[in-house]
Scaffold this motif. Structure first.
Motif, PDB file in Angstrom:
ATOM      1  N   UNK A  70      -9.298  24.868   2.989  1.00 22.34           N
ATOM      2  CA  UNK A  70     -10.578  24.872   2.278  1.00 22.34           C
ATOM      3  C   UNK A  70     -11.073  26.317   2.181  1.00 22.34           C
ATOM      4  N   UNK A  71     -11.406  26.741   0.962  1.00 20.42           N
ATOM      5  CA  UNK A  71     -11.861  28.107   0.724  1.00 20.42           C
ATOM      6  C   UNK A  71     -10.793  29.023   0.159  1.00 20.42           C
ATOM      7  N   UNK A  72      -9.509  28.600   0.191  1.00 19.78           N
ATOM      8  CA  UNK A  72      -8.428  29.436  -0.340  1.00 19.78           C
ATOM      9  C   UNK A  72      -8.485  29.484  -1.865  1.00 19.78           C
ATOM     10  N   UNK A  73      -8.084  30.645  -2.400  1.00 15.73           N
ATOM     11  CA  UNK A  73      -7.966  30.799  -3.858  1.00 15.73           C
ATOM     12  C   UNK A  73      -6.500  30.593  -4.217  1.00 15.73           C
ATOM     13  N   UNK A  74      -6.222  29.584  -5.057  1.00 13.41           N
ATOM     14  CA  UNK A  74      -4.838  29.206  -5.344  1.00 13.41           C
ATOM     15  C   UNK A  74      -4.605  29.145  -6.850  1.00 13.41           C
ATOM     16  N   UNK A  75      -3.319  29.224  -7.192  1.00 15.04           N
ATOM     17  CA  UNK A  75      -2.885  29.071  -8.586  1.00 15.04           C
ATOM     18  C   UNK A  75      -1.830  27.973  -8.633  1.00 15.04           C
ATOM     19  N   UNK A  76      -2.053  26.967  -9.478  1.00 17.02           N
ATOM     20  CA  UNK A  76      -1.122  25.860  -9.618  1.00 17.02           C
ATOM     21  C   UNK A  76       0.024  26.261 -10.535  1.00 17.02           C
ATOM     22  N   UNK A  77       1.101  25.464 -10.470  1.00 18.06           N
ATOM     23  CA  UNK A  77       2.246  25.772 -11.319  1.00 18.06           C
ATOM     24  C   UNK A  77       1.938  25.564 -12.795  1.00 18.06           C
ATOM     25  N   UNK A  78       0.830  24.872 -13.088  1.00 16.74           N
ATOM     26  CA  UNK A  78       0.399  24.708 -14.480  1.00 16.74           C
ATOM     27  C   UNK A  78      -0.379  25.914 -14.980  1.00 16.74           C
ATOM     28  N   UNK A  79      -0.658  26.887 -14.074  1.00 18.08           N
ATOM     29  CA  UNK A  79      -1.404  28.076 -14.459  1.00 18.08           C
ATOM     30  C   UNK A  79      -2.881  28.009 -14.137  1.00 18.08           C
ATOM     31  N   UNK A  80      -3.388  26.851 -13.737  1.00 20.02           N
ATOM     32  CA  UNK A  80      -4.802  26.710 -13.383  1.00 20.02           C
ATOM     33  C   UNK A  80      -5.070  27.386 -12.038  1.00 20.02           C
ATOM     34  N   UNK A  81      -6.237  28.015 -11.930  1.00 18.87           N
ATOM     35  CA  UNK A  81      -6.595  28.751 -10.723  1.00 18.87           C
ATOM     36  C   UNK A  81      -7.976  28.334 -10.259  1.00 18.87           C
ATOM     37  N   UNK A  82      -8.195  28.415  -8.941  1.00 15.92           N
ATOM     38  CA  UNK A  82      -9.513  28.080  -8.417  1.00 15.92           C
ATOM     39  C   UNK A  82      -9.532  28.056  -6.901  1.00 15.92           C
ATOM     40  N   UNK A  83     -10.702  27.701  -6.354  1.00 20.70           N
ATOM     41  CA  UNK A  83     -10.905  27.643  -4.911  1.00 20.70           C
ATOM     42  C   UNK A  83     -10.778  26.198  -4.412  1.00 20.70           C
ATOM     43  N   UNK A  84     -10.098  26.018  -3.280  1.00 16.62           N
ATOM     44  CA  UNK A  84      -9.974  24.690  -2.664  1.00 16.62           C
ATOM     45  C   UNK A  84     -11.316  24.349  -2.027  1.00 16.62           C
ATOM     46  N   UNK A 144       0.831  -1.210   0.000  1.00 21.77           N
ATOM     47  CA  UNK A 144       0.000   0.000   0.000  1.00 21.77           C
ATOM     48  C   UNK A 144       0.863   1.257   0.000  1.00 21.77           C
ATOM     49  N   UNK A 145       2.030   1.172  -0.599  1.00 19.30           N
ATOM     50  CA  UNK A 145       2.963   2.295  -0.573  1.00 19.30           C
ATOM     51  C   UNK A 145       2.356   3.560  -1.163  1.00 19.30           C
ATOM     52  N   UNK A 146       1.680   3.436  -2.290  1.00 20.46           N
ATOM     53  CA  UNK A 146       1.085   4.596  -2.942  1.00 20.46           C
ATOM     54  C   UNK A 146      -0.025   5.199  -2.083  1.00 20.46           C
ATOM     55  N   UNK A 147      -0.882   4.328  -1.530  1.00 20.18           N
ATOM     56  CA  UNK A 147      -1.982   4.801  -0.681  1.00 20.18           C
ATOM     57  C   UNK A 147      -1.450   5.493   0.562  1.00 20.18           C
ATOM     58  N   UNK A 148      -0.442   4.890   1.197  1.00 23.21           N
ATOM     59  CA  UNK A 148       0.138   5.497   2.393  1.00 23.21           C
ATOM     60  C   UNK A 148       0.812   6.826   2.073  1.00 23.21           C
ATOM     61  N   UNK A 149       1.435   6.906   0.892  1.00 23.94           N
ATOM     62  CA  UNK A 149       2.062   8.152   0.475  1.00 23.94           C
ATOM     63  C   UNK A 149       1.020   9.261   0.369  1.00 23.94           C
ATOM     64  N   UNK A 150      -0.133   8.949  -0.243  1.00 27.91           N
ATOM     65  CA  UNK A 150      -1.193   9.948  -0.357  1.00 27.91           C
ATOM     66  C   UNK A 150      -1.733  10.325   1.022  1.00 27.91           C
ATOM     67  N   UNK A 151      -1.875   9.333   1.913  1.00 24.46           N
ATOM     68  CA  UNK A 151      -2.427   9.586   3.244  1.00 24.46           C
ATOM     69  C   UNK A 151      -1.524  10.518   4.048  1.00 24.46           C
ATOM     70  N   UNK A 152      -0.221  10.213   4.090  1.00 23.12           N
ATOM     71  CA  UNK A 152       0.696  11.045   4.882  1.00 23.12           C
ATOM     72  C   UNK A 152       0.874  12.429   4.255  1.00 23.12           C
ATOM     73  N   UNK A 153       0.792  12.503   2.919  1.00 22.16           N
ATOM     74  CA  UNK A 153       0.830  13.821   2.279  1.00 22.16           C
ATOM     75  C   UNK A 153      -0.402  14.638   2.667  1.00 22.16           C
ATOM     76  N   UNK A 154      -1.559  13.968   2.744  1.00 21.53           N
ATOM     77  CA  UNK A 154      -2.772  14.650   3.188  1.00 21.53           C
ATOM     78  C   UNK A 154      -2.666  15.115   4.631  1.00 21.53           C
ATOM     79  N   UNK A 155      -2.046  14.292   5.496  1.00 20.73           N
ATOM     80  CA  UNK A 155      -1.837  14.689   6.886  1.00 20.73           C
ATOM     81  C   UNK A 155      -0.914  15.912   6.972  1.00 20.73           C
ATOM     82  N   UNK A 156       0.092  15.950   6.099  1.00 27.10           N
ATOM     83  CA  UNK A 156       0.994  17.115   6.067  1.00 27.10           C
ATOM     84  C   UNK A 156       0.232  18.375   5.665  1.00 27.10           C
ATOM     85  N   UNK A 157      -0.615  18.254   4.641  1.00 25.12           N
ATOM     86  CA  UNK A 157      -1.373  19.420   4.182  1.00 25.12           C
ATOM     87  C   UNK A 157      -2.300  19.931   5.283  1.00 25.12           C
ATOM     88  N   UNK A 158      -2.947  18.994   6.003  1.00 20.79           N
ATOM     89  CA  UNK A 158      -3.882  19.394   7.050  1.00 20.79           C
ATOM     90  C   UNK A 158      -3.174  19.972   8.271  1.00 20.79           C
TER      91      UNK A 158
END
Length: 279
Positions: free
Chosen positions: A192-206, A171-185
């Motif tokens: 949630x609610x922030x307006x962000x711009x990705x490095x690809x140029x896409x913009x929007x609300x979380x 479950x390496x991939x799943x655990x990687x996503x889980x711990x990355x999510x814990x880091x973000x939180x």
């Protein structure tokens, strides 16, 4: 003769009262434990958490102390054969461990749920965290029961360690996503609610931060789903941090013969009107 007769009457009563006293002391200890737990939880997380945890834990916690006291009381009863008392005591200890695990699971679930209410960004993680913590609690209770039954748990624990390593690799991939999510939180580079711009140029609300991915709603009302592990390694511009307000640079050209004070006054008036319309 009267003294000897009185002793013959009181000794059996003493033998009967001691088990009852043990049960009473056990229940008293249970009430004290519940009161202390509620006080600690209330001090750490507030009155709502104190009530939630207290309501969930009170009855099963008292049952644990009652079973433990009953086990100790039965050991004081001499009319039960030793082997029978041993089997009954073992059964009571196993029941106490099972109910204790149930108490711990409910307490942890209540605390995690309350924490999720206080931090809206954690709500998506509450069910998964509760399941993971409950899983470890019940595994620990199972190991304790095996030890109480006299089973050699060394090999079992070693087997669990090997199985855990195998599961982690699978479950390496799943655990990687889980711990990355814990880091973000926990670090909250985005919320949630922030307006962000990705490095690809896409913009929007979380709109959602989950245990596997983050969802961003673009201005045309499209949803972008980004895996957590990819998001934490990418460059993101968060327009909502440190404050939601931002600056907008507008180029303005005027003639050399213009009245600069009037230009400044008109520019400020137009900017205030625009701000009032946006507000």
């Amino acid at each position: 003769m009267m003294v000897e007769d009185l002793l013959r009457i009181l000794l059996p009563l003493r033998d009967a009262l001691i088990p009852l006293l043990i049960l009473a002391l056990s229940l008293t200890a249970g009430y004290i434990f519940v009161a202390l737990l509620r006080a600690v939880v209330g001090r750490a997380w507030g009155k709502d958490a104190e009530k939630t945890v207290g309501d969930k834990v009170r009855t099963p916690a008292l049952l644990v102390f009652f079973l433990a006291g009953l086990d100790l009381a039965l050991r004081r009863l001499e009319f039960l054969p030793g082997q029978v008392a041993g089997y009954i005591g073992l059964l009571l200890r196993i029941l106490a461990i099972m109910v204790g695990a149930f108490v711990a699971g409910r307490a942890v679930g209540g605390i995690v749920a309350h924490y999720g209410k206080r931090k809206p960004s954690m709500r998506g993680m509450v069910p998964l965290l509760s399941r993971i913590l409950n899983f470890f609690i019940y595994v620990l209770a199972f190991i304790i029961i095996l030890y109480a039954l006299g089973v050699n748990i060394t090999a079992f624990v070693a087997g669990l360690g090997i199985a855990g390593i195998a599961i982690a690799f699978a479950m390496q991939e799943t655990l990687s996503q889980f711990f990355a999510g814990m880091y973000i939180l926990s670090e909250q580079p985005i919320r949630v609610g922030d307006f962000v711009e990705l490095e690809t140029g896409q913009m929007g609300y979380v709109v959602e931060i989950g245990w596997r991915a983050v969802k961003i709603r673009e201005l045309p009302n499209n949803i972008i789903v980004i895996p957590n592990s990819k998001l934490v390694t990418s460059v993101i511009k968060n327009y909502s941090l440190p404050k939601p307000e931002t600056r907008c640079i507008v180029s303005l050209s005027v003639g050399y013969d213009s009245d600069l004070e009037k230009v400044e006054r008109v520019t400020i008036e137009v900017a205030k009107k625009a701000m009032r319309k946006l507000g």
